[in-house]
Scaffold this active site. Structure first.
Site, PDB file in Angstrom:
ATOM      1  N   SER A   1       0.830  -1.213   0.000  1.00 27.54           N
ATOM      2  CA  SER A   1       0.000   0.000   0.000  1.00 27.54           C
ATOM      3  C   SER A   1       0.860   1.257   0.000  1.00 27.54           C
ATOM      4  O   SER A   1       1.965   1.258   0.554  1.00 27.54           O
ATOM      5  CB  SER A   1      -0.891  -0.001   1.259  1.00 27.54           C
ATOM      6  OG  SER A   1      -1.474   1.262   1.456  1.00 27.54           O
TER       7      SER A   1
ATOM      8  N   TYR B   1      -1.221  -0.179  10.870  1.00 32.34           N
ATOM      9  CA  TYR B   1      -1.549  -0.798   9.576  1.00 32.34           C
ATOM     10  C   TYR B   1      -0.377  -0.613   8.603  1.00 32.34           C
ATOM     11  O   TYR B   1       0.130  -1.573   8.033  1.00 32.34           O
ATOM     12  CB  TYR B   1      -2.826  -0.177   9.005  1.00 32.34           C
ATOM     13  CG  TYR B   1      -3.013  -0.440   7.542  1.00 32.34           C
ATOM     14  CD1 TYR B   1      -2.825   0.570   6.610  1.00 32.34           C
ATOM     15  CD2 TYR B   1      -3.322  -1.712   7.086  1.00 32.34           C
ATOM     16  CE1 TYR B   1      -2.948   0.327   5.256  1.00 32.34           C
ATOM     17  CE2 TYR B   1      -3.447  -1.971   5.732  1.00 32.34           C
ATOM     18  CZ  TYR B   1      -3.254  -0.939   4.816  1.00 32.34           C
ATOM     19  OH  TYR B   1      -3.376  -1.176   3.474  1.00 32.34           O
TER      20      TYR B   1
ATOM     21  N   LYS C   1       2.509  -3.351   6.949  1.00 31.08           N
ATOM     22  CA  LYS C   1       2.849  -3.499   5.521  1.00 31.08           C
ATOM     23  C   LYS C   1       4.362  -3.389   5.316  1.00 31.08           C
ATOM     24  O   LYS C   1       4.952  -4.152   4.541  1.00 31.08           O
ATOM     25  CB  LYS C   1       2.122  -2.440   4.689  1.00 31.08           C
ATOM     26  CG  LYS C   1       0.615  -2.609   4.619  1.00 31.08           C
ATOM     27  CD  LYS C   1       0.205  -3.836   3.828  1.00 31.08           C
ATOM     28  CE  LYS C   1      -1.300  -3.925   3.646  1.00 31.08           C
ATOM     29  NZ  LYS C   1      -1.724  -5.148   2.924  1.00 31.08           N
TER      30      LYS C   1
HETATM   31  C1  WQD Z   1      -9.081   9.939   0.913  1.00 34.59           C
HETATM   32  C2  WQD Z   1      -9.275  11.447   1.071  1.00 34.59           C
HETATM   33  C3  WQD Z   1      -9.483  12.137   3.367  1.00 34.59           C
HETATM   34  C4  WQD Z   1     -13.313  10.063   4.046  1.00 34.59           C
HETATM   35  C5  WQD Z   1      -6.489   4.947   3.090  1.00 34.59           C
HETATM   36  C6  WQD Z   1      -5.397   4.046   3.568  1.00 34.59           C
HETATM   37  C7  WQD Z   1      -4.749   3.359   2.396  1.00 34.59           C
HETATM   38  C8  WQD Z   1      -5.790   2.638   1.599  1.00 34.59           C
HETATM   39  C9  WQD Z   1      -6.863   3.610   1.142  1.00 34.59           C
HETATM   40  C10 WQD Z   1      -5.857   0.370   2.393  1.00 34.59           C
HETATM   41  C11 WQD Z   1      -8.459  12.030   2.225  1.00 34.59           C
HETATM   42  C12 WQD Z   1     -10.768  12.402   2.601  1.00 34.59           C
HETATM   43  C13 WQD Z   1     -12.141  10.545   3.463  1.00 34.59           C
HETATM   44  C14 WQD Z   1     -14.333  10.980   4.432  1.00 34.59           C
HETATM   45  C15 WQD Z   1     -12.984  12.798   3.630  1.00 34.59           C
HETATM   46  N1  WQD Z   1      -6.364   1.609   2.379  1.00 34.59           N
HETATM   47  N2  WQD Z   1     -11.987  11.896   3.260  1.00 34.59           N
HETATM   48  N3  WQD Z   1     -14.122  12.326   4.205  1.00 34.59           N
HETATM   49  O1  WQD Z   1      -6.720   7.929   3.766  1.00 34.59           O
HETATM   50  O2  WQD Z   1      -5.929   8.264   1.345  1.00 34.59           O
HETATM   51  O3  WQD Z   1      -5.967   5.971   2.303  1.00 34.59           O
HETATM   52  O4  WQD Z   1      -7.420   4.198   2.326  1.00 34.59           O
HETATM   53  O5  WQD Z   1      -4.968  -0.062   1.713  1.00 34.59           O
HETATM   54  O6  WQD Z   1      -3.789   2.452   2.864  1.00 34.59           O
HETATM   55  O7  WQD Z   1      -4.414   4.865   4.187  1.00 34.59           O
HETATM   56  O8  WQD Z   1      -8.105   7.110   1.800  1.00 34.59           O
HETATM   57  O9  WQD Z   1     -10.495   7.327   1.224  1.00 34.59           O
HETATM   58  O10 WQD Z   1      -9.812   7.403   3.682  1.00 34.59           O
HETATM   59  O11 WQD Z   1      -9.290   9.341   2.195  1.00 34.59           O
HETATM   60  O12 WQD Z   1     -12.830  14.031   3.451  1.00 34.59           O
HETATM   61  O13 WQD Z   1     -15.413  10.607   4.971  1.00 34.59           O
HETATM   62  O14 WQD Z   1     -10.634  11.709   1.375  1.00 34.59           O
HETATM   63  O15 WQD Z   1      -9.191  13.210   4.247  1.00 34.59           O
HETATM   64  O16 WQD Z   1      -8.053  13.339   1.852  1.00 34.59           O
HETATM   65  P1  WQD Z   1      -6.642   7.438   2.354  1.00 34.59           P
HETATM   66  P2  WQD Z   1      -9.499   7.749   2.265  1.00 34.59           P
END
Ligand code: WQD
Length: 337
Positions: A124, A148, A152
């Site tokens: 990841s 997490y 990895k």
């Molecule tokens: C994306 C953007 C949030 C939810 C994580 C893990 C990564 C992978 C994917 C497993 C960010 C914003 C999010 C919400 C928001 N998982 N957001 N409101 O954090 O980039 O990655 O998930 O492999 O390892 O780290 O993904 O979709 O949570 O967030 O504003 O309700 O959307 O702040 O900018 P992230 P995400």
């Protein structure tokens, strides 16, 4: 090849199973159903003709793995099985290290015993932590900020030690950026078992009326519109990246490490706008405080995957949102069984 897919009823695992079967591979799914549904197996069958063999099992079950590997002669393994919620990993670190790290050790031990040494690992972009700059290359330093991500990194390091100790291993470490979207048929998609942490599954819940409003975690980042920028990649493109990685390992022993992303970053508000167009109505949102642990920008340099695998993502944001919405609209409660 006969391929064992651990975590095979999960989001990326099930989409990869479809592409593996379409590429002529014989697939067996292994999953403990802790975060997925067995109904996926029939859905895959509807897409590829006949459902793949599914064995309910846990990668921490050494005896169960031995029984499976004694009965069936696998030529490769794609290892998706693992826990992946960043926030949960902070509350339950031992659960994450036991499932992800210990589970992978148990699996690798069983594979070594059975003489199966072609291994694709679901890593990841989280391993990069908060990058010094973007786009991110595979040689950037790794610096996880949660259990997490650290799990990895530990597994990545175990795999490089394994290849160094026994050059018969052929290992690919695939670093996913942000997988979203769904199979264009609307039959497969992302189906979180509780309130989603990730952006697009949460937007899907808002669009289908299961959640009222999207909370945008911060609009004061150093990005074009102030909201977080990520490299969203269509799960179908990601699945094809695994088929390409298997093909590469058949011709190249040793270890491969590549980013699987699009090389382009989209902001939260860009995704919200694109999804509103896909579902035909605006997605209600409110700006709230930043989420602890979030980085401002994270997107990939994908030149290595293009050069080494002859692979690149082809779906744009509109296609990702359109396919995600079709899945959600046709499966408002997910797989249900
Ligand atoms: C994306 C953007 C949030 C939810 C994580 C893990 C990564 C992978 C994917 C497993 C960010 C914003 C999010 C919400 C928001 N998982 N957001 N409101 O954090 O980039 O990655 O998930 O492999 O390892 O780290 O993904 O979709 O949570 O967030 O504003 O309700 O959307 O702040 O900018 P992230 P995400």
């Amino acid at each position: 090849m006969k391929v064992l897919v651990t975590g095979g009823t999960g989001y990326v695992g099930s989409h990869t199973a479809v592409n593996l079967i379409e590429a002529g591979h014989d697939v067996v799914l292994w999953d403990n159903l802790s975060n997925s549904r067995a109904a996926v197996v029939e859905r895959i069958g509807a897409l590829v003709g006949t459902p793949p063999t599914f064995v309910q099992g846990d990668v921490r079950d050494a005896a169960g793995l031995d029984r499976l590997l004694e009965k069936q002669a696998f030529e490769a393994v794609i290892h998706f099985a693992g826990l992946k919620a960043v926030g949960e990993s902070a509350q339950k670190p031992l659960l994450y290290y036991e499932n992800n790290v210990q589970g992978t050790i148990t699996l690798l031990r069983a594979l070594e015993k059975a003489g199966v040494r072609t291994f694709v690992f679901s890593s990841s972009a989280t391993v990069y932590g908060d990058p010094a700059c973007v786009p991110i290359r595979e040689d950037f330093p790794r610096a996880a900020t949660n259990a997490y991500g650290r799990s990895k990194i530990m597994i990545e390091d175990m795999l490089s030690d394994l290849v160094a100790a026994d050059p018969r291993w052929r290992i690919a470490r695939l670093r996913y950026f942000n997988p979203i979207g769904a199979h264009e048929s609307g039959l497969l998609g992302e189906d979180p078992q509780d309130v989603p942490n990730n952006l697009v599954p949460y937007i899907c819940r808002v669009a289908v009326g299961r959640e009222a409003v999207l909370r945008v975690f911060g609009a004061d980042y150093e990005t074009p519109d102030g909201t977080g920028v990520r490299d969203y990649i269509h799960v179908r493109d990601l699945a094809l990246g695994h088929v390409a990685a298997l093909r590469y390992l058949q011709a190249h022993p040793g270890m491969l490490t590549v980013n699987l992303g699009t090389g382009h970053g989209y902001s939260v508000l860009e995704v919200v706008k694109a999804f509103g167009q896909a579902c035909g109505r605006p997605i209600p949102y409110e700006i709230v405080a930043r989420r602890p642990g979030d980085v401002a920008q994270c997107y990939a340099d994908v030149s290595a995957a293009r050069r080494l695998l002859g692979w690149q993502a082809v779906h744009d944001l509109d296609a990702m949102c359109g396919d995600a919405w079709r899945w959600q609209e046709r499966n408002p409660q997910g797989y249900e069984t």
